[in-house]
Design a protein around this motif. Structure first.
Motif, mmCIF file in Angstrom:
data_model
loop_
_atom_site.group_PDB
_atom_site.id
_atom_site.type_symbol
_atom_site.label_atom_id
_atom_site.label_comp_id
_atom_site.label_asym_id
_atom_site.label_seq_id
_atom_site.Cartn_x
_atom_site.Cartn_y
_atom_site.Cartn_z
ATOM 1 N N ASP A 184 -9.816 -0.628 -2.081
ATOM 2 C CA ASP A 184 -9.025 0.218 -1.198
ATOM 3 C C ASP A 184 -8.029 1.018 -2.032
ATOM 4 O O ASP A 184 -7.128 0.437 -2.645
ATOM 5 C CB ASP A 184 -8.289 -0.659 -0.177
ATOM 6 C CG ASP A 184 -7.486 0.140 0.828
ATOM 7 O OD1 ASP A 184 -7.360 1.367 0.669
ATOM 8 O OD2 ASP A 184 -6.962 -0.480 1.778
ATOM 9 N N LYS A 187 -3.714 6.325 -1.463
ATOM 10 C CA LYS A 187 -4.888 6.604 -0.631
ATOM 11 C C LYS A 187 -5.353 8.041 -0.813
ATOM 12 O O LYS A 187 -6.556 8.314 -0.897
ATOM 13 C CB LYS A 187 -4.545 6.332 0.832
ATOM 14 C CG LYS A 187 -5.705 6.511 1.782
ATOM 15 C CD LYS A 187 -5.304 6.162 3.203
ATOM 16 C CE LYS A 187 -6.481 6.317 4.168
ATOM 17 N NZ LYS A 187 -6.092 5.954 5.555
ATOM 18 N N SER A 234 -7.513 8.884 -4.105
ATOM 19 C CA SER A 234 -8.605 7.922 -4.273
ATOM 20 C C SER A 234 -9.647 8.416 -5.274
ATOM 21 O O SER A 234 -9.864 9.624 -5.438
ATOM 22 C CB SER A 234 -9.268 7.640 -2.934
ATOM 23 O OG SER A 234 -9.878 8.818 -2.426
ATOM 24 N N SER A 250 0.831 -1.198 0.000
ATOM 25 C CA SER A 250 0.000 0.000 0.000
ATOM 26 C C SER A 250 0.868 1.251 0.000
ATOM 27 O O SER A 250 2.090 1.192 0.153
ATOM 28 C CB SER A 250 -0.923 0.005 1.218
ATOM 29 O OG SER A 250 -0.175 0.059 2.422
ATOM 30 N N SER A 251 0.201 2.398 -0.150
ATOM 31 C CA SER A 251 0.898 3.682 -0.136
ATOM 32 C C SER A 251 -0.032 4.763 0.365
ATOM 33 O O SER A 251 -1.259 4.686 0.208
ATOM 34 C CB SER A 251 1.399 4.046 -1.543
ATOM 35 O OG SER A 251 0.301 4.400 -2.364
ATOM 36 N N LEU A 252 0.555 5.794 0.942
ATOM 37 C CA LEU A 252 -0.222 6.967 1.351
ATOM 38 C C LEU A 252 -0.624 7.807 0.141
ATOM 39 O O LEU A 252 -1.685 8.422 0.120
ATOM 40 C CB LEU A 252 0.594 7.801 2.338
ATOM 41 C CG LEU A 252 0.876 7.152 3.690
ATOM 42 C CD1 LEU A 252 1.787 8.049 4.529
ATOM 43 C CD2 LEU A 252 -0.419 6.858 4.438
ATOM 44 N N ALA A 283 -5.520 2.714 -1.238
ATOM 45 C CA ALA A 283 -4.141 2.596 -0.784
ATOM 46 C C ALA A 283 -3.406 1.472 -1.487
ATOM 47 O O ALA A 283 -2.170 1.462 -1.527
ATOM 48 C CB ALA A 283 -4.108 2.372 0.733
#
Length: 350
Positions: free
Chosen positions: A282, A272, A275, A267-269, A284
């Motif tokens: 999801d 996210k 989006s 995942s990654s900020l 992220a």
């Protein structure tokens, strides 16, 4: 258990050019935005084993070795490289897309204007056992046990002659062993067609799904006398999101749920933060950034690193930093820079 984690990554660099030799020129000139950006990202993440997708192939791997040399200058050393002739750009001599014409990029075994276009390559800090390489790229689509072949009004599309020659792999399906300090790791590598740019027959959608179905069939022993044993990582660009976008989504989820496969959900900020409100998945976990302007799919999870379930995962991520951070400068907009993000997983081998 191995004491030092092994970082395995995949990155669709989108290096395919308009003709053979141009990529090598661009690497050597050191002025191409997309090449320089990819060098910065890879050197920053610094994987031990890296699958590149969307990179042109040449017979002596001159371009890949030049890119490895550039990475060494950037601080990421890869003494071992591997590439094989992809199906993309391989002339078929037939009308494979049903437009009534011959010789276009869509009439190649996989989309490509010339032989070697848009291939794959592996860069590794550890020896690549190419003598044990298994290449399934010549498997005919019709011979795949789970083949979902396109039809129009009950007839083979675009023709029976085309289906008799059409390969399953857009780019390739590889089983490539690498000898790490803690044992042999098999890379199950591929890069599938986007499930779009077709008609009501859904040829690209069906092919993209079957390219991912291949790995479940391989793991279950349906493509050989015995199912593959040993430790493995499935990695590459499936062009399938399990929840959003075009394509037969359930196929990707089925692979993620396979009992021999572990999904570390990198995942990654940045993903996210970017989006798409209408998406179900999801954000992220997304790995590619297409503007959601109504004519494009938005951000999707299409790039994967999936270790076998007997491997221990100690970390994972998607290199998609938030805007305003120092790392975000590595993804600065420029001509031809890939929409994809590098995906990495840290593992230890039993």
């Amino acid at each position: 258990m191995g004491q030092t984690p092994l970082r395995v990554a995949t990155y669709d660099v989108d290096f395919s050019r308009k003709g053979p030799g141009i990529l090598l020129r661009d690497i050597l000139r050191e002025t191409s935005d997309d090449v320089n950006a990819s060098l910065g990202v890879i050197a920053h993440v610094n994987p031990d084993i890296l699958l590149l997708t969307g990179i042109d192939y040449d017979l002596s791997n001159v371009s890949v070795r030049a890119f490895a040399d550039a990475l060494a200058s950037a601080g990421a050393n890869y003494p071992h490289v591997f590439a094989a002739l992809p199906n993309s750009g391989m002339a078929s001599g037939l009308d494979l897309n049903g437009d009534g014409r011959l010789g276009s990029a869509r009439d190649a075994q996989g989309y490509g204007r010339y032989a070697g276009a848009n291939g794959m390559a592996v860069l590794s800090r550890y020896p690549i056992e190419d003598a044990e390489f298994r290449d399934f790229s010549d498997l005919l689509w019709k011979d795949f046990p789970q083949a979902d072949l396109p039809q129009i009004d009950g007839a083979p599309f675009p023709s029976q002659a085309a289906q008799d020659r059409q390969r399953l792999s857009t780019t390739g399906h590889w089983d490539l062993p690498i000898t790490t300090p803690d044992g042999v790791l098999h890379l199950f590598a591929y890069s599938a067609t986007p499930p779009v740019f077709d008609g009501p027959e859904d040829m690209n959608g069906k092919r993209s799904a079957d390219e991912t179905r291949f790995w479940g069939a391989y793991l279950d022993g349906a493509l050989a006398q015995l199912a593959p044993s040993g430790l493995f990582v499935i990695l590459g660009n499936s062009n399938l999101d399990p929840a959003d976008g075009d394509g037969i989504k359930g196929v990707m989820q089925t692979l993620l749920d396979h009992p021999r496969v572990f999904d570390p959900q990198p995942s990654s900020l940045g993903g996210k933060a970017a989006s798409d409100p209408s998406h179900l998945g999801d954000p992220a976990l997304d790995t590619a950034d297409w503007p959601g302007d109504g004519s494009s799919p938005g951000n999707l999870r299409v790039d994967y690193v999936l270790p076998s379930s007997d491997i221990t995962v100690v970390g994972s991520g998607v290199f998609w930093p938030q805007e305003g951070t120092p790392e975000a400068a590595l993804l600065a907009e420029g001509e031809g820079i890939t929409r994809h993000r590098l995906v990495w997983v840290d593992i230890t081998l039993p």
